[in-house]
Design an enzyme around this catalytic site. Sequence first.
Site: not given
Ligand code: XMP
Length: 478
Positions: A305, A404
């Site tokens: 993120c 999203r």
């Molecule tokens: P981890 O740290 O386990 O987190 O890889 C997974 C979660 O990250 C979120 N997610 C995003 N958040 N930009 C964001 O701000 C993104 O591009 C993005 N893609 C995923 C999502 O909630 C996921 O479950």
Amino acid sequence: MVRFQRKFEEAEIAYNFEDVILLPRLSKVEPREIDLKTKFSSNIPINIPLVSSPMDTVTEAEMAIALARRGGIGVIHRNCSTDEELEIVKAVKRSESFIIKEVITTNKEAKVGEAAEIMKKYKISGLPVVENNKLVGIITGRDVRFADPSIKVGEAMTKDVVVAEPNITPEEAIELMKKHKVEKLPVIDRERRLVGLITYKDVALRGEYKEATRDKEGRLRVAAAISPFDIDRAKLLSKYADALVIDVAHFHNEDVIEATKKIVKEVEVDVVIGNLGTREGVLDSISKIDRVAGLRVGMGSGSACITTEVTRAGAPTLFAVSQAADALEEIGVRIPIIADGGIRNPGDVALAIAFGASCAMLGYVFASCKESPSPMTIINGRYFKLHRGMGSQSARQKRMALDRYATFSKEIPEGTEIWVPYRGEVASVIGEFVSGIKAAMGYAGASNIVELQENGKVAKVISRKDKLIATQNVEQIK
Ligand code: XMP
């Protein structure tokens, strides 16, 4: 002047995993006696508190199957067409079901080469042959391997098929397959209409994974991510998936809430909403939507993120969990909270539970495993797998999950791509997490998830910056 300064003075502390520690308490149980049973959503019990993220480098059929076999649940990503997502969900439901209901078939007039292609596409080893819905034969991998691909299925198939009746038991099915040395049993009704298929592999595997997350019919459970604005996809997926997860970066938005209200009215399965990050967001959403079955919380803490870097907005996962838990307590509602984003270690899961979560959603950790759909590469002799945010430039290029993110930020990436060290099979990673969570619960004196939620105590950790100031102060005192 004062009014604005108060904003800072009255600001809540947006803490996360590194800011707190689980305190040891009197323990009456050994880690091996600890029970990790919990819930993913109101009507979906799981045996371990682990869920995989709906990201296209994390969860497709292979990951969802592996996770459900070990007691968790996978959420299929939506960065693909409705048909593709539906196929992935169906593949999970087909695997290990006792009687497969969605049978892939062929007909006598098809070419053997075409049948072979279907088997390859769906990774299956045989196809019942039907004519007007009635079973007329079966063609298996062995038949197609040695036949001319241009001849008709009718010429290569086995006509004398060993079949089962719909009320057959797993034990009877195994006996029948052993007796006739076959690995597939088409299930037919009195009119010889094909109503299902039993495979030896599936029946045999059912005994192997005793902790698996299964539905009433014994099939592995799976959830599917959806856009709140695609009611057709929601309706279609709800016929096969066990739960739907509304997958947006910021759920607390009037249009999103309105659209979700409509979806909830149209489907019968559990609907999990998210992502949410504040008490107000949770209260607002729950008061407006009839049947919320779970809350996915945490904004901007994910490994891939950059939302918070780009926008300076967010709700760190642990803070978001406690906000949601407090909101639910305030209105006396009990629905599972899923802690999402930034989880790296078993202790992070334990902390999230101590703050009120029922389970945790992992992206980074599962992306690093063999079963994730992401590509692998070698960098300086070491293996890595790709993990990318769903708001990253490359994920957005697929354009299937653009909504999203808010319309006005469509062109600004809110995610990035990272290479994560390869960790091998997800089974061993789950094993490490299960042992680690149990060890944490042992220290915290909790013998099950509810006890950790209710009685888990934490202490604040002084951050490195504060530590530095604290040390300087000590030196000044000296
Ligand atoms: P981890 O740290 O386990 O987190 O890889 C997974 C979660 O990250 C979120 N997610 C995003 N958040 N930009 C964001 O701000 C993104 O591009 C993005 N893609 C995923 C999502 O909630 C996921 O479950």
